[in-house]
Design a protein around this motif. Structure first.
Motif, PDB file in Angstrom:
ATOM      1  N   PHE A   6     -18.868  -7.253  -3.469  1.00 16.56           N
ATOM      2  CA  PHE A   6     -17.777  -7.191  -4.421  1.00 16.56           C
ATOM      3  C   PHE A   6     -17.444  -5.748  -4.771  1.00 16.56           C
ATOM      4  N   THR A   7     -16.157  -5.436  -4.780  1.00 12.60           N
ATOM      5  CA  THR A   7     -15.674  -4.122  -5.195  1.00 12.60           C
ATOM      6  C   THR A   7     -14.741  -4.321  -6.381  1.00 12.60           C
ATOM      7  N   PRO A   8     -14.966  -3.639  -7.504  1.00 11.25           N
ATOM      8  CA  PRO A   8     -14.080  -3.800  -8.655  1.00 11.25           C
ATOM      9  C   PRO A   8     -12.636  -3.468  -8.286  1.00 11.25           C
ATOM     10  N   VAL A   9     -11.701  -4.168  -8.912  1.00 13.84           N
ATOM     11  CA  VAL A   9     -10.280  -3.985  -8.622  1.00 13.84           C
ATOM     12  C   VAL A   9      -9.690  -2.983  -9.612  1.00 13.84           C
ATOM     13  N   SER A  10      -9.036  -1.949  -9.103  1.00 11.96           N
ATOM     14  CA  SER A  10      -8.426  -0.925  -9.954  1.00 11.96           C
ATOM     15  C   SER A  10      -7.145  -1.467 -10.582  1.00 11.96           C
ATOM     16  N   PRO A  11      -6.652  -0.828 -11.641  1.00 12.86           N
ATOM     17  CA  PRO A  11      -5.375  -1.269 -12.241  1.00 12.86           C
ATOM     18  C   PRO A  11      -4.225  -1.277 -11.238  1.00 12.86           C
ATOM     19  N   ALA A  12      -4.156  -0.267 -10.375  1.00 14.06           N
ATOM     20  CA  ALA A  12      -3.082  -0.220  -9.376  1.00 14.06           C
ATOM     21  C   ALA A  12      -3.207  -1.366  -8.375  1.00 14.06           C
ATOM     22  N   GLU A  13      -4.437  -1.657  -7.964  1.00 12.43           N
ATOM     23  CA  GLU A  13      -4.663  -2.760  -7.029  1.00 12.43           C
ATOM     24  C   GLU A  13      -4.348  -4.100  -7.685  1.00 12.43           C
ATOM     25  N   LEU A  14      -4.701  -4.245  -8.964  1.00 13.71           N
ATOM     26  CA  LEU A  14      -4.390  -5.477  -9.692  1.00 13.71           C
ATOM     27  C   LEU A  14      -2.886  -5.706  -9.743  1.00 13.71           C
ATOM     28  N   ARG A  22       3.643 -13.084  -6.085  1.00 17.08           N
ATOM     29  CA  ARG A  22       4.954 -13.621  -6.445  1.00 17.08           C
ATOM     30  C   ARG A  22       5.896 -13.748  -5.246  1.00 17.08           C
ATOM     31  N   LEU A  23       5.471 -13.307  -4.085  1.00 16.25           N
ATOM     32  CA  LEU A  23       6.370 -13.303  -2.934  1.00 16.25           C
ATOM     33  C   LEU A  23       6.621 -14.710  -2.413  1.00 16.25           C
ATOM     34  N   PRO A  24       7.846 -15.007  -1.990  1.00 15.87           N
ATOM     35  CA  PRO A  24       8.143 -16.336  -1.432  1.00 15.87           C
ATOM     36  C   PRO A  24       7.434 -16.539  -0.099  1.00 15.87           C
ATOM     37  N   GLU A  25       7.018 -17.749   0.139  1.00 15.70           N
ATOM     38  CA  GLU A  25       6.408 -18.152   1.417  1.00 15.70           C
ATOM     39  C   GLU A  25       5.077 -17.454   1.699  1.00 15.70           C
ATOM     40  N   LEU A  26       4.447 -16.909   0.651  1.00 16.35           N
ATOM     41  CA  LEU A  26       3.158 -16.235   0.856  1.00 16.35           C
ATOM     42  C   LEU A  26       2.060 -17.068   0.200  1.00 16.35           C
ATOM     43  N   GLY A  27       1.467 -17.959   0.968  1.00 13.14           N
ATOM     44  CA  GLY A  27       0.399 -18.802   0.450  1.00 13.14           C
ATOM     45  C   GLY A  27      -0.946 -18.106   0.526  1.00 13.14           C
ATOM     46  N   ALA A  28      -2.003 -18.893   0.284  1.00 12.75           N
ATOM     47  CA  ALA A  28      -3.358 -18.335   0.245  1.00 12.75           C
ATOM     48  C   ALA A  28      -3.751 -17.678   1.564  1.00 12.75           C
ATOM     49  N   ALA A  29      -3.440 -18.327   2.676  1.00 15.11           N
ATOM     50  CA  ALA A  29      -3.856 -17.798   3.982  1.00 15.11           C
ATOM     51  C   ALA A  29      -3.166 -16.470   4.282  1.00 15.11           C
ATOM     52  N   ARG A  30      -1.853 -16.395   4.014  1.00 17.91           N
ATOM     53  CA  ARG A  30      -1.121 -15.155   4.298  1.00 17.91           C
ATOM     54  C   ARG A  30      -1.524 -14.040   3.331  1.00 17.91           C
ATOM     55  N   PHE A  31      -1.822 -14.388   2.081  1.00 14.21           N
ATOM     56  CA  PHE A  31      -2.286 -13.398   1.109  1.00 14.21           C
ATOM     57  C   PHE A  31      -3.572 -12.742   1.621  1.00 14.21           C
ATOM     58  N   LYS A  32      -4.520 -13.557   2.044  1.00 13.54           N
ATOM     59  CA  LYS A  32      -5.792 -13.026   2.529  1.00 13.54           C
ATOM     60  C   LYS A  32      -5.611 -12.268   3.850  1.00 13.54           C
ATOM     61  N   LYS A  33      -4.668 -12.728   4.659  1.00 12.67           N
ATOM     62  CA  LYS A  33      -4.393 -12.046   5.924  1.00 12.67           C
ATOM     63  C   LYS A  33      -3.914 -10.624   5.669  1.00 12.67           C
ATOM     64  N   LEU A  34      -3.058 -10.450   4.657  1.00 14.49           N
ATOM     65  CA  LEU A  34      -2.562  -9.121   4.316  1.00 14.49           C
ATOM     66  C   LEU A  34      -3.690  -8.210   3.841  1.00 14.49           C
ATOM     67  N   LEU A  35      -4.550  -8.738   2.961  1.00 16.53           N
ATOM     68  CA  LEU A  35      -5.651  -7.923   2.444  1.00 16.53           C
ATOM     69  C   LEU A  35      -6.616  -7.521   3.553  1.00 16.53           C
ATOM     70  N   GLU A  36      -6.861  -8.443   4.481  1.00 19.18           N
ATOM     71  CA  GLU A  36      -7.772  -8.136   5.579  1.00 19.18           C
ATOM     72  C   GLU A  36      -7.146  -7.129   6.550  1.00 19.18           C
ATOM     73  N   ALA A  37      -5.838  -7.249   6.761  1.00 20.22           N
ATOM     74  CA  ALA A  37      -5.170  -6.365   7.720  1.00 20.22           C
ATOM     75  C   ALA A  37      -5.026  -4.944   7.191  1.00 20.22           C
ATOM     76  N   PHE A  38      -4.705  -4.800   5.904  1.00 13.74           N
ATOM     77  CA  PHE A  38      -4.427  -3.480   5.347  1.00 13.74           C
ATOM     78  C   PHE A  38      -5.567  -2.934   4.492  1.00 13.74           C
ATOM     79  N   GLY A  39      -6.522  -3.768   4.147  1.00 15.44           N
ATOM     80  CA  GLY A  39      -7.658  -3.302   3.356  1.00 15.44           C
ATOM     81  C   GLY A  39      -7.481  -3.419   1.866  1.00 15.44           C
ATOM     82  N   SER A  40      -6.234  -3.535   1.400  1.00 14.29           N
ATOM     83  CA  SER A  40      -5.956  -3.689  -0.027  1.00 14.29           C
ATOM     84  C   SER A  40      -4.519  -4.150  -0.205  1.00 14.29           C
ATOM     85  N   ALA A  41      -4.238  -4.709  -1.379  1.00 15.27           N
ATOM     86  CA  ALA A  41      -2.864  -5.104  -1.698  1.00 15.27           C
ATOM     87  C   ALA A  41      -1.978  -3.880  -1.870  1.00 15.27           C
TER      88      ALA A  41
END
Length: 368
Positions: A6-14, A22-41
């Protein structure tokens, strides 16, 4: 995920995660895919649209991330989190419900109003028809009172009918209950149960949602939230349901998640019993008393539910671990080698016997 990961989430990351959410058509799987691909939101938000398209994400997602509505919604959520007893739980943080984290499509974010600590306690879901019969409502209330008195948190969807009866009955006996909404917490539906939800929050129970705070009652969101009801729980009890009831979706999801499914039979002439009868034919545990549920859990964990031991007996293995250090239920499962659902059932018994207590998501051994 192990505690050390676990890594604490910074205010900017939060803030970035709230924007992604809030993005349209972005469910749980795509949300996690983005975090895994880029390393952070934060990095995902600032990445070029071409990088999003390379991941197979819809164009609408890439275009909407910089919209004013998305930024304003995230800012509003940050302000909401500043108020007492309002929380955001994230799938890669240690306060996320351990049992829910095990399902394949666990929601990346959960908005929680009320006592978040009870999310770590053993839960049983109770679901059924929104247009339940009076006998069905009475049955739901009776089982909820008994299960809450036995130490289980009652989890349901805060809908009309069986859900509301189960929530209210748990409160009536001083028990705890969790309501999982199919809308955002600030766009409550159905409004007729708003007072019940407020009473739950005020009494130390919880209302939560995976949807943005202002999300309205979209039809597709209600079946989607059912996976959370079952995912949080050790098992699902269907009280009264037709063959077309959404409660059967919850039961199917529970079975897919490896949870127990229980069903209360009824008259062969009553349409509201046909869904329960179908579940029983498909392998659900036929339930007539609370003991049938406790017996099923007892057989499932291959342990007697009673964990009390005489003073001369060998100390209970979970208590031995807790005497060494306070632990989350997930950490207890790792340390003991037991399955998490089994740990949660036994912790309920230890808490009822006054041997253990849960505070801030961690379990402590009581010293007599």
């Amino acid at each position: 995920m192990p505690q050390s990961a676990f890594t604490p989430v910074s205010p900017a990351e939060l803030e970035a995660r709230l924007r992604l959410h809030r993005l349209p058509e972005l469910g749980a799987a795509r949300f996690k895919k983005l975090l895994e691909a880029f390393g952070s939101a934060s990095k995902a938000i600032s990445a070029p649209a071409s990088a999003w398209r390379a991941l197979g994400l819809p164009l609408a997602c890439a275009e909407a991330r910089r919209c004013a509505d998305v930024r304003d919604g995230a800012s509003h959520a940050l302000a909401w989190l500043e108020r007492p007893a309002q929380h955001l739980l994230m799938w890669d943080q240690p306060d996320y419900p351990a049992l829910l984290a095990q399902i394949s499509d666990a929601p990346p974010l959960l908005f929680v109003a009320g006592n978040r600590e009870i999310l770590e306690k053993p839960q049983l879901a109770m679901v059924g028809s929104r247009r339940a019969s009076r006998p069905g409502m009475d049955t739901a209330a009776a089982f909820s009172r008994s299960l809450a008195s036995a130490g289980f948190v009652i989890t349901s969807g805060l809908a009309l009918g069986i859900d509301a009866a189960a929530h209210q009955a748990a409160l009536d006996v001083g028990g705890q209950t969790i309501g999982v909404l199919g809308t955002g917490l600030e766009n409550f539906y159905p409004q007729r149960n708003r007072r019940l939800a407020d009473a739950m929050i005020a009494s130390g129970s919880t209302v939560l949602s995976e949807f943005p705070l202002d999300a309205g009652p979209t039809a597709s969101n209600f079946p989607r939230r059912n996976r959370i009801i079952s995912g949080l729980s050790l098992g699902v009890l269907v009280v009264e349901a037709s063959v077309a009831s959404g409660s059967l979706i919850t039961a199917r999801l529970a079975a897919e998640q490896g949870r127990e499914v229980y069903a209360i039979p009824g008259s062969i002439h009553h349409p509201g019993a046909k869904g329960c009868h179908q579940l029983i034919r498909d392998g659900a545990v036929l339930v007539e008393t609370i003991e049938h549920i406790l017996e099923a859990l007892r057989g499932w964990q291959q342990l007697p539910l009673s964990t009390g031991t005489p003073a001369t007996a060998v100390p209970h293995p979970l208590l031995s671990l807790l005497h060494a250090a306070p632990l989350t239920s997930e950490a207890l499962a790792d340390a003991s080698g037991w399955a998490l659902p089994k740990v949660l059932v036994v912790l309920t018994e230890l808490e009822m016997e006054g041997c253990a207590v849960c505070e801030n998501g961690r379990w402590f051994a009581r010293v007599s």
